[in-house]
Design an enzyme around this catalytic site. Structure first.
Site, PDB file in Angstrom:
ATOM      1  N   LYS A   1       9.756  -7.397  39.731  1.00 14.30           N
ATOM      2  CA  LYS A   1      11.003  -8.125  39.418  1.00 14.30           C
ATOM      3  C   LYS A   1      12.001  -8.008  40.566  1.00 14.30           C
ATOM      4  CE  LYS A   1      11.777  -5.645  35.694  1.00 14.30           C
ATOM      5  NZ  LYS A   1      10.615  -4.724  35.777  1.00 14.30           N
TER       6      LYS A   1
ATOM      7  N   ARG B   1      16.803  -6.624  27.812  1.00 11.80           N
ATOM      8  CA  ARG B   1      15.662  -5.752  27.493  1.00 11.80           C
ATOM      9  C   ARG B   1      15.535  -5.497  26.005  1.00 11.80           C
ATOM     10  NH1 ARG B   1      15.542  -3.058  32.981  1.00 11.80           N
ATOM     11  NH2 ARG B   1      13.677  -1.778  32.980  1.00 11.80           N
TER      12      ARG B   1
ATOM     13  N   ARG C   1       6.426   3.509  45.437  1.00 13.90           N
ATOM     14  CA  ARG C   1       7.553   2.690  45.886  1.00 13.90           C
ATOM     15  C   ARG C   1       8.648   3.508  46.574  1.00 13.90           C
ATOM     16  NH1 ARG C   1      10.581  -0.413  41.243  1.00 13.90           N
ATOM     17  NH2 ARG C   1      10.476   1.652  40.324  1.00 13.90           N
TER      18      ARG C   1
ATOM     19  N   ARG D   1      13.162   6.724  43.965  1.00 15.02           N
ATOM     20  CA  ARG D   1      13.938   6.866  42.735  1.00 15.02           C
ATOM     21  C   ARG D   1      13.496   8.078  41.931  1.00 15.02           C
ATOM     22  NH1 ARG D   1      13.858   0.887  40.196  1.00 15.02           N
ATOM     23  NH2 ARG D   1      13.445   2.113  38.324  1.00 15.02           N
TER      24      ARG D   1
ATOM     25  N   ARG E   1       8.446   4.443  30.584  1.00 19.11           N
ATOM     26  CA  ARG E   1       9.151   3.169  30.791  1.00 19.11           C
ATOM     27  C   ARG E   1       8.261   1.997  30.349  1.00 19.11           C
ATOM     28  NH1 ARG E   1      10.261   4.245  36.831  1.00 19.11           N
ATOM     29  NH2 ARG E   1      10.759   2.034  36.922  1.00 19.11           N
TER      30      ARG E   1
END
Ligand code: AP5
Length: 246
Positions: free
Chosen positions: A25, A98, A137, A171, A182
């Protein structure tokens, strides 16, 4: 994609990117900004900025985010409303809504400015692959450009392609364990929104297991398709907004 951006940079569409953690996203929202001049609104980025700034919203959100849960609708809507004030052009909502309550609040918020959701894109992926994407990431500490240990390395090792910076960060919630939580939150609370947008007739589906460039092309096709009857008529074209004397 430069020619794509030049062709339709004026589209004032409201586009939602729906998908689990790692679906791409954020990656695609930044590319859509480049290609079409849309503005990325990431509630994850807004909440991380609130956490870093030690604001009341950030203090309330920190532990929930680190545990992989969803921050309360009240807090998320508060930060989003603030950010949306005065934004009249095209928007990409990345990671919002969400929950059903957030989707209804967004519909009301847009209706208040004569707009609506033009397309909600479900980015469809395999859960297992998402853990690898999230765990590999990192991003540039200077400009936020996103990278991946395997799938998207900077052209010059250790140097950001976009701003030339040399500092990168990962992160706190990008561990495999938190990514699984998640993913579960996505399936339990966010995936039902696919039916909400299908009922509104604005749902699009994209195979987000394809390469970043292939997904970019699929999204470009969707945005180009909004440049017509399906689009909420803008009060003024982007050219007129940028040059009010026109
Ligand atoms: P948020 O920041 O929104 O995180 P997320 O939804 O979990 O999504 P990610 O940012 O992890 O993934 P992405 O889909 O953007 O993937 P990316 O492009 O980076 O939210 C974080 C937290 O904030 C939530 O858990 C929650 O606590 C809170 N929150 C946020 N919004 C909220 C809301 N509305 N309500 C309540 N709480 C909220 O890609 C991942 C990696 O894969 C990258 O390295 C990228 O280079 C790579 N990649 C991307 N596409 C491809 C591809 N096609 N092929 C190969 N690699 C790819």
């Amino acid at each position: 994609m430069a020619e794509t951006g030049q062709t339709v940079a004026t589209i004032p569409a409201v586009l939602i990117l729906l998908g689990p953690p790692g679906a791409g996203k954020g990656t695609q929202a930044r590319l859509l900004e480049e290609d079409f001049g849309l503005v990325q609104l990431s509630t994850g980025d807004m909440l991380r900025a609130a956490v870093a700034g030690g604001t009341p919203a950030g203090l309330a959100a920190k532990a929930v985010m680190e545990a992989g849960g969803l921050v309360s609708d009240e807090i998320v809507l508060g930060v989003l409303r603030e950010r949306m004030e005065g934004l009249a052009g095209g928007l990409i909502l990345d990671g919002f809504p969400r929950t059903g309550a957030q989707a209804r609040a967004l519909d009301a918020l847009l209706a208040g400015t004569g707009r609506r959701v033009d397309a909600a894109v479900s980015m469809e992926v395999d859960d297992d692959a998402m853990i690898a994407r999230v765990a590999g990431r990192y991003s540039c500490a200077g400009c936020g450009e996103g990278y991946h240990d395997r799938f998207r390395k900077p052209a010059v090792a250790g140097q950001c392609d976009k701003c030339g910076g040399h500092e990168f960060r990962r992160r706190a919630d990008d561990t495999a364990e938190t990514a699984r939580k998640r993913l579960q939150a996505y399936h339990d609370q966010t995936a039902p929104l696919i039916a909400h947008y299908a009922a509104q007739g604005v749902l699009k589906r994209v195979d987000a297991m394809a390469s970043i460039e292939a997904v970019r092309g699929a999204l470009a096709g969707i945005v180009r398709g909004l440049d017509g009857a399906a689009l909420t008529p803008p009060a003024a074209s982007a050219a007129e907004r940028n040059h009010p004397e026109m």
